[in-house]
Write an enzyme that holds these catalytic residues in place. Structure first.
Site, PDB file in Angstrom:
ATOM      1  N   ASN A   9      46.533 -13.450   4.486  1.00 16.28           N
ATOM      2  CA  ASN A   9      47.633 -13.373   3.518  1.00 16.28           C
ATOM      3  C   ASN A   9      48.733 -12.531   4.151  1.00 16.28           C
ATOM      4  OD1 ASN A   9      49.319 -12.927   1.368  1.00 16.28           O
ATOM      5  ND2 ASN A   9      47.819 -11.780   0.142  1.00 16.28           N
ATOM      6  N   LYS A  11      51.639 -11.934   3.070  1.00 17.93           N
ATOM      7  CA  LYS A  11      52.466 -11.227   2.074  1.00 17.93           C
ATOM      8  C   LYS A  11      53.949 -11.337   2.446  1.00 17.93           C
ATOM      9  CE  LYS A  11      48.502  -8.352   1.038  1.00 17.93           C
ATOM     10  NZ  LYS A  11      47.959  -7.070   0.631  1.00 17.93           N
ATOM     11  N   HIS A  97      46.615 -12.690  -7.131  1.00 15.15           N
ATOM     12  CA  HIS A  97      46.503 -11.515  -6.261  1.00 15.15           C
ATOM     13  C   HIS A  97      46.876 -10.257  -7.051  1.00 15.15           C
ATOM     14  CE1 HIS A  97      47.187  -8.673  -3.057  1.00 15.15           C
ATOM     15  NE2 HIS A  97      46.432  -9.454  -2.295  1.00 15.15           N
ATOM     16  N   GLU A  99      48.579  -7.793  -6.388  1.00 12.28           N
ATOM     17  CA  GLU A  99      50.007  -7.416  -6.323  1.00 12.28           C
ATOM     18  C   GLU A  99      50.819  -8.253  -7.297  1.00 12.28           C
ATOM     19  OE1 GLU A  99      50.283  -7.856  -2.089  1.00 12.28           O
ATOM     20  OE2 GLU A  99      48.911  -6.156  -1.879  1.00 12.28           O
ATOM     21  N   GLU A 169      38.670  -8.789  -4.689  1.00  9.50           N
ATOM     22  CA  GLU A 169      39.456  -7.794  -3.968  1.00  9.50           C
ATOM     23  C   GLU A 169      39.581  -6.526  -4.810  1.00  9.50           C
ATOM     24  OE1 GLU A 169      42.168  -9.709  -0.880  1.00  9.50           O
ATOM     25  OE2 GLU A 169      43.198  -9.949  -2.781  1.00  9.50           O
ATOM     26  N   GLY A 175      44.890  -2.572   1.364  1.00  8.58           N
ATOM     27  CA  GLY A 175      45.942  -1.875   2.110  1.00  8.58           C
ATOM     28  C   GLY A 175      45.742  -0.374   2.187  1.00  8.58           C
ATOM     29  N   SER A 215      41.109  -4.311   3.137  1.00  8.12           N
ATOM     30  CA  SER A 215      40.965  -3.573   4.399  1.00  8.12           C
ATOM     31  C   SER A 215      39.864  -4.121   5.318  1.00  8.12           C
ATOM     32  CB  SER A 215      40.751  -2.084   4.132  1.00  8.12           C
ATOM     33  OG  SER A 215      41.858  -1.555   3.429  1.00  8.12           O
TER      34      SER A 215
HETATM   35  P1  PGA Z   1      44.421  -5.766   3.204  1.00 11.08           P
HETATM   36  O1  PGA Z   1      44.915  -6.793   2.070  1.00 11.08           O
HETATM   37  O2  PGA Z   1      43.512  -6.536   4.116  1.00 11.08           O
HETATM   38  O3  PGA Z   1      45.691  -5.304   3.885  1.00 11.08           O
HETATM   39  O4  PGA Z   1      43.729  -4.666   2.498  1.00 11.08           O
HETATM   40  C1  PGA Z   1      44.032  -7.719   1.517  1.00 11.08           C
HETATM   41  C2  PGA Z   1      44.739  -8.554   0.489  1.00 11.08           C
HETATM   42  O5  PGA Z   1      45.622  -8.032  -0.206  1.00 11.08           O
HETATM   43  O6  PGA Z   1      44.458  -9.756   0.345  1.00 11.08           O
END
Ligand code: PGA
Length: 252
Positions: A9, A11, A97, A99, A169, A175, A215
């Protein structure tokens, strides 16, 4: 048999030149691999979908979108419909997601509508969900995850589930550099498979791929992916670097 999936992803990262470069690097490295049961997906931002589709054409690398609007068309300035995605050649979309839920107010009800719109347009859905840190601390994480899945997906017929991929997640791990332990991931994934089996059938539950996200990086992927109910990962940060991303693909 359910598929293993590594989905990157991207983003809101990478302009068009950078996206093409990263896609080319992923394609070149993935070419060498015998992928067998593993799918590799990259997910650039909307404006770079066409360029990345072109860069990955004829390769094993699939291209997905990060989001879409639930309406067919209309006065929704700045939004993208399912038909716009499929008309480009996109076959998969990420929905829900954290976010999107947190910064853009996407509720379970909106997400259920988005899921319907995607499936009506023959898009596969990677449906994301996960608890925040307070939920985990108060041991409410199973309830939160169950209600997100129930509200977003349990109105579907069993037959629709062949176009659903689940992505657990935990928000506290996205992140942040903090990862759920392989045991925590396995525990939640097994729980998810159990509630899907209870609502539908064991067969539906056994066939759905459940990805872990939060992560994931080359140093921890092997252990997480080795867990019985973890069928791959949804990768943010580590997907922005071709070497790291391809290392994750090799982690099965
Ligand atoms: P990350 O993000 O691997 O940077 O933690 C995962 C995601 O948001 O799908």
């Amino acid at each position: 048999m359910r598929k293993q999936i590594v989905a990157g992803n991207w983003k809101m990262n990478k302009n068009v030149q950078e996206s093409i470069k990263l896609a080319n690097e992923v394609v070149a490295n993935v070419k060498e691999l015998a992928l067998n049961n593993t799918r590799v997906i990259v997910t650039p931002t909307f404006v770079n979908l066409s360029s990345v589709l072109k860069a990955t054409e004829g390769s094993a690398v699939e291209v997905a979108a990060q989001n879409m609007h639930q309406a067919k068309s209309g006065a929704f300035t700045g939004e993208i419909s399912a038909d716009m995605l499929t008309s480009l050649g996109i076959k998969t979309v990420i929905l829900g997601h954290s976010e999107r839920r947190e910064y853009f107010g996407e509720t379970d009800a909106i997400l259920a509508e988005k899921v319907n719109a995607a499936l009506e347009n023959k898009l596969e859905v990677i449906f994301c969900f996960g608890e925040v840190l307070e939920d985990r601390k108060s041991e409410n994480h199973f309830n939160v995850v169950e209600s997100q899945i129930k509200n977003g997906l349990f109105h579907l017929e069993a037959s629709a589930w062949k176009n659903i991929v689940l992505a657990y997640e935990p928000v506290w791990a996205i992140g942040t550099g903090e990862t759920a332990s392989p045991e925590q991931a396995q525990e939640m994934h097994a729980f998810i498979r159990k509630i899907v089996a209870n609502k539908y059938t064991k067969e539906v539950a056994e066939n759905v791929s459940i990805l872990y996200g939060g992560s994931v990086k080359p140093s921890n992927a092997k252990e997480i992916f080795s867990k019985e109910d973890v069928d791959g990962g949804l990768i943010g940060g580590a997907a922005l670097n071709a070497n790291d991303f391809v290392a994750l693909v090799k982690s099965f």
